[in-house]
Design a protein around this motif. Structure first.
Motif, PDB file in Angstrom:
ATOM      1  N   ASP A 106     -43.645  71.007   3.435  1.00  0.00           N
ATOM      2  CA  ASP A 106     -43.777  69.749   2.714  1.00  0.00           C
ATOM      3  C   ASP A 106     -44.446  68.697   3.584  1.00  0.00           C
ATOM      4  OD1 ASP A 106     -43.188  68.064   0.374  1.00  0.00           O
ATOM      5  OD2 ASP A 106     -41.877  66.989   1.762  1.00  0.00           O
ATOM      6  N   GLY A 107     -44.076  68.633   4.843  1.00  0.00           N
ATOM      7  CA  GLY A 107     -44.666  67.651   5.745  1.00  0.00           C
ATOM      8  C   GLY A 107     -46.149  67.866   5.976  1.00  0.00           C
ATOM      9  N   GLY A 108     -46.584  69.087   5.830  1.00  0.00           N
ATOM     10  CA  GLY A 108     -47.992  69.387   6.041  1.00  0.00           C
ATOM     11  C   GLY A 108     -48.867  69.165   4.818  1.00  0.00           C
ATOM     12  N   TYR A 109     -48.280  69.207   3.636  1.00  0.00           N
ATOM     13  CA  TYR A 109     -49.079  69.117   2.418  1.00  0.00           C
ATOM     14  C   TYR A 109     -48.851  67.844   1.613  1.00  0.00           C
ATOM     15  CZ  TYR A 109     -51.072  73.721   2.881  1.00  0.00           C
ATOM     16  OH  TYR A 109     -51.791  74.794   3.330  1.00  0.00           O
ATOM     17  N   ILE A 110     -47.885  67.024   1.983  1.00  0.00           N
ATOM     18  CA  ILE A 110     -47.641  65.812   1.208  1.00  0.00           C
ATOM     19  C   ILE A 110     -48.844  64.880   1.281  1.00  0.00           C
ATOM     20  CG2 ILE A 110     -46.439  64.525   3.031  1.00  0.00           C
ATOM     21  CD1 ILE A 110     -45.553  64.550  -0.718  1.00  0.00           C
ATOM     22  N   PHE A 111     -49.528  64.862   2.400  1.00  0.00           N
ATOM     23  CA  PHE A 111     -50.736  64.034   2.534  1.00  0.00           C
ATOM     24  C   PHE A 111     -51.797  64.491   1.537  1.00  0.00           C
ATOM     25  CE2 PHE A 111     -54.933  63.102   4.137  1.00  0.00           C
ATOM     26  CZ  PHE A 111     -54.845  61.782   4.541  1.00  0.00           C
ATOM     27  N   ALA A 112     -52.122  65.781   1.569  1.00  0.00           N
ATOM     28  CA  ALA A 112     -53.160  66.314   0.683  1.00  0.00           C
ATOM     29  C   ALA A 112     -52.787  66.119  -0.778  1.00  0.00           C
ATOM     30  CB  ALA A 112     -53.387  67.790   0.977  1.00  0.00           C
ATOM     31  N   PHE A 113     -51.514  66.337  -1.106  1.00  0.00           N
ATOM     32  CA  PHE A 113     -51.081  66.157  -2.488  1.00  0.00           C
ATOM     33  C   PHE A 113     -51.253  64.712  -2.930  1.00  0.00           C
ATOM     34  CE2 PHE A 113     -47.767  64.720  -5.385  1.00  0.00           C
ATOM     35  CZ  PHE A 113     -48.080  65.479  -6.499  1.00  0.00           C
ATOM     36  N   SER A 114     -50.798  63.781  -2.117  1.00  0.00           N
ATOM     37  CA  SER A 114     -50.811  62.383  -2.538  1.00  0.00           C
ATOM     38  C   SER A 114     -52.219  61.798  -2.621  1.00  0.00           C
ATOM     39  CB  SER A 114     -49.927  61.536  -1.616  1.00  0.00           C
ATOM     40  OG  SER A 114     -50.399  61.572  -0.305  1.00  0.00           O
ATOM     41  N   VAL A 115     -53.160  62.365  -1.872  1.00  0.00           N
ATOM     42  CA  VAL A 115     -54.544  61.896  -1.938  1.00  0.00           C
ATOM     43  C   VAL A 115     -55.285  62.543  -3.101  1.00  0.00           C
ATOM     44  CG1 VAL A 115     -56.769  61.918  -0.718  1.00  0.00           C
ATOM     45  CG2 VAL A 115     -54.685  61.311   0.496  1.00  0.00           C
ATOM     46  N   LEU A 120     -46.925  58.001   4.026  1.00  0.00           N
ATOM     47  CA  LEU A 120     -46.006  58.884   3.303  1.00  0.00           C
ATOM     48  C   LEU A 120     -45.638  60.087   4.171  1.00  0.00           C
ATOM     49  CD1 LEU A 120     -44.512  59.476   0.640  1.00  0.00           C
ATOM     50  CD2 LEU A 120     -46.581  60.630  -0.152  1.00  0.00           C
ATOM     51  N   THR A 121     -46.619  60.659   4.835  1.00  0.00           N
ATOM     52  CA  THR A 121     -46.361  61.770   5.752  1.00  0.00           C
ATOM     53  C   THR A 121     -45.460  61.316   6.892  1.00  0.00           C
ATOM     54  OG1 THR A 121     -48.516  62.720   5.222  1.00  0.00           O
ATOM     55  CG2 THR A 121     -47.448  63.517   7.216  1.00  0.00           C
ATOM     56  N   ALA A 122     -45.715  60.122   7.414  1.00  0.00           N
ATOM     57  CA  ALA A 122     -44.873  59.577   8.484  1.00  0.00           C
ATOM     58  C   ALA A 122     -43.452  59.341   7.990  1.00  0.00           C
ATOM     59  CB  ALA A 122     -45.469  58.283   9.024  1.00  0.00           C
ATOM     60  N   THR A 123     -43.311  58.969   6.731  1.00  0.00           N
ATOM     61  CA  THR A 123     -41.978  58.790   6.146  1.00  0.00           C
ATOM     62  C   THR A 123     -41.227  60.115   6.154  1.00  0.00           C
ATOM     63  OG1 THR A 123     -42.700  56.952   4.751  1.00  0.00           O
ATOM     64  CG2 THR A 123     -40.720  58.150   4.042  1.00  0.00           C
ATOM     65  N   TYR A 124     -41.910  61.177   5.758  1.00  0.00           N
ATOM     66  CA  TYR A 124     -41.272  62.492   5.761  1.00  0.00           C
ATOM     67  C   TYR A 124     -40.802  62.858   7.173  1.00  0.00           C
ATOM     68  CZ  TYR A 124     -40.596  67.489   5.765  1.00  0.00           C
ATOM     69  OH  TYR A 124     -40.054  68.736   5.947  1.00  0.00           O
ATOM     70  N   TRP A 125     -41.719  62.775   8.139  1.00  0.00           N
ATOM     71  CA  TRP A 125     -41.366  63.183   9.496  1.00  0.00           C
ATOM     72  C   TRP A 125     -40.371  62.225  10.141  1.00  0.00           C
ATOM     73  CZ3 TRP A 125     -41.666  67.941  10.509  1.00  0.00           C
ATOM     74  CH2 TRP A 125     -42.682  68.721   9.982  1.00  0.00           C
ATOM     75  N   GLY A 126     -40.441  60.965   9.788  1.00  0.00           N
ATOM     76  CA  GLY A 126     -39.472  59.999  10.311  1.00  0.00           C
ATOM     77  C   GLY A 126     -38.069  60.270   9.791  1.00  0.00           C
ATOM     78  N   THR A 127     -37.956  60.549   8.498  1.00  0.00           N
ATOM     79  CA  THR A 127     -36.630  60.860   7.941  1.00  0.00           C
ATOM     80  C   THR A 127     -36.155  62.228   8.413  1.00  0.00           C
ATOM     81  OG1 THR A 127     -37.628  61.646   5.868  1.00  0.00           O
ATOM     82  CG2 THR A 127     -36.863  59.346   5.928  1.00  0.00           C
ATOM     83  N   PHE A 128     -37.085  63.134   8.645  1.00  0.00           N
ATOM     84  CA  PHE A 128     -36.718  64.436   9.195  1.00  0.00           C
ATOM     85  C   PHE A 128     -36.090  64.250  10.579  1.00  0.00           C
ATOM     86  CE2 PHE A 128     -37.464  68.456  11.387  1.00  0.00           C
ATOM     87  CZ  PHE A 128     -37.151  69.402  10.421  1.00  0.00           C
ATOM     88  N   THR A 129     -36.721  63.429  11.392  1.00  0.00           N
ATOM     89  CA  THR A 129     -36.194  63.140  12.734  1.00  0.00           C
ATOM     90  C   THR A 129     -34.848  62.437  12.644  1.00  0.00           C
ATOM     91  OG1 THR A 129     -38.435  62.996  13.600  1.00  0.00           O
ATOM     92  CG2 THR A 129     -36.692  61.989  14.920  1.00  0.00           C
ATOM     93  N   ALA A 130     -34.745  61.458  11.758  1.00  0.00           N
ATOM     94  CA  ALA A 130     -33.473  60.744  11.573  1.00  0.00           C
ATOM     95  C   ALA A 130     -32.379  61.705  11.125  1.00  0.00           C
ATOM     96  CB  ALA A 130     -33.642  59.617  10.558  1.00  0.00           C
ATOM     97  N   GLY A 131     -32.738  62.643  10.256  1.00  0.00           N
ATOM     98  CA  GLY A 131     -31.763  63.637   9.812  1.00  0.00           C
ATOM     99  C   GLY A 131     -31.263  64.509  10.942  1.00  0.00           C
ATOM    100  N   ARG A 132     -32.140  64.864  11.850  1.00  0.00           N
ATOM    101  CA  ARG A 132     -31.723  65.652  13.014  1.00  0.00           C
ATOM    102  C   ARG A 132     -30.768  64.856  13.889  1.00  0.00           C
ATOM    103  NH1 ARG A 132     -34.995  70.447  14.479  1.00  0.00           N
ATOM    104  NH2 ARG A 132     -34.965  71.494  12.465  1.00  0.00           N
ATOM    105  N   VAL A 133     -31.083  63.582  14.080  1.00  0.00           N
ATOM    106  CA  VAL A 133     -30.233  62.721  14.909  1.00  0.00           C
ATOM    107  C   VAL A 133     -28.877  62.496  14.229  1.00  0.00           C
ATOM    108  CG1 VAL A 133     -29.990  60.398  15.875  1.00  0.00           C
ATOM    109  CG2 VAL A 133     -32.170  61.610  16.072  1.00  0.00           C
TER     110      VAL A 133
END
Length: 177
Positions: free
Chosen positions: A16-25, A40-53
């Motif tokens: 999802d993190g790899g294709y959300i950019f292409a999808f949204s454009v 939007l991609t940064a949101t995904y990876w940022g929340t992914f990181t927050a979820g790990r923490v």
């Protein structure tokens, strides 16, 4: 084998993190600018990181089974919202964030949960890791081919289907364990 499939499905959805950019454009309904799609991609990876923490302190008060169930439920809600409202920018942002947050600890929670049900020898751990790697390789390939052949509209459907499969396998694993 169900163990490897569970983790392959869970980790495979990291695509999802790899294709959300292409999808949204490229989506006919969204057509975000490249800078908004990057956010939007940064949101995904940022929340992914927050979820790990966040998973670290949560793992001290909740069982791995509970954490995995919460993660899978979050992935289901996010992927269904994304699928049903993929043309609504607000919902896409929310579902992307929730998906990243929920997906973050699926792998470690599932791995820890499995340790409690079965002895994880080096061989069993290797099978799990191979299943995980297979999911990470296969999902981007499937999504990329679907993008190319059918179009970007398949992306939300694939994410939702993958989440459903992950849920089914998780429930089956609980029945077996």
């Amino acid at each position: 084998m169900p163990i490897a499939l569970t983790i392959a499905v869970a980790v495979g959805t990291v695509a999802d993190g790899g294709y959300i950019f292409a999808f949204s454009v490229t989506s006919c309904d969204l057509q975000l600018s490249e800078s908004r799609a990057a956010y939007l991609t940064a949101t995904y990876w940022g929340t992914f990181t927050a979820g790990r923490v966040l998973a670290i302190p949560l793992s001290m008060v909740a069982t791995p089974r509970t954490l995995t169930a919460m993660d899978i439920a979050g992935c289901l809600v996010a992927s269904f919202a994304f699928y049903a409202f993929s043309g609504n920018e607000f919902v896409v942002w929310l579902s992307t964030g929730l998906f990243g947050l929920s997906l973050a600890s699926v792998f470690p929670s599932t791995f820890t949960m499995l340790e409690r049900y079965i002895p994880l020898s080096g061989r069993a751990a290797s099978v799990i890791m191979v299943g995980s790697a297979a999911g990470e390789m296969i999902m981007p390939l499937i999504i990329g081919q679907a993008f190319e052949i059918v179009g970007p509209g398949t992306f939300p459907m694939i994410i939702a289907l993958t989440s459903i499969i992950g849920c089914i396998v998780f429930v089956a694993l609980l029945k077996v364990a």
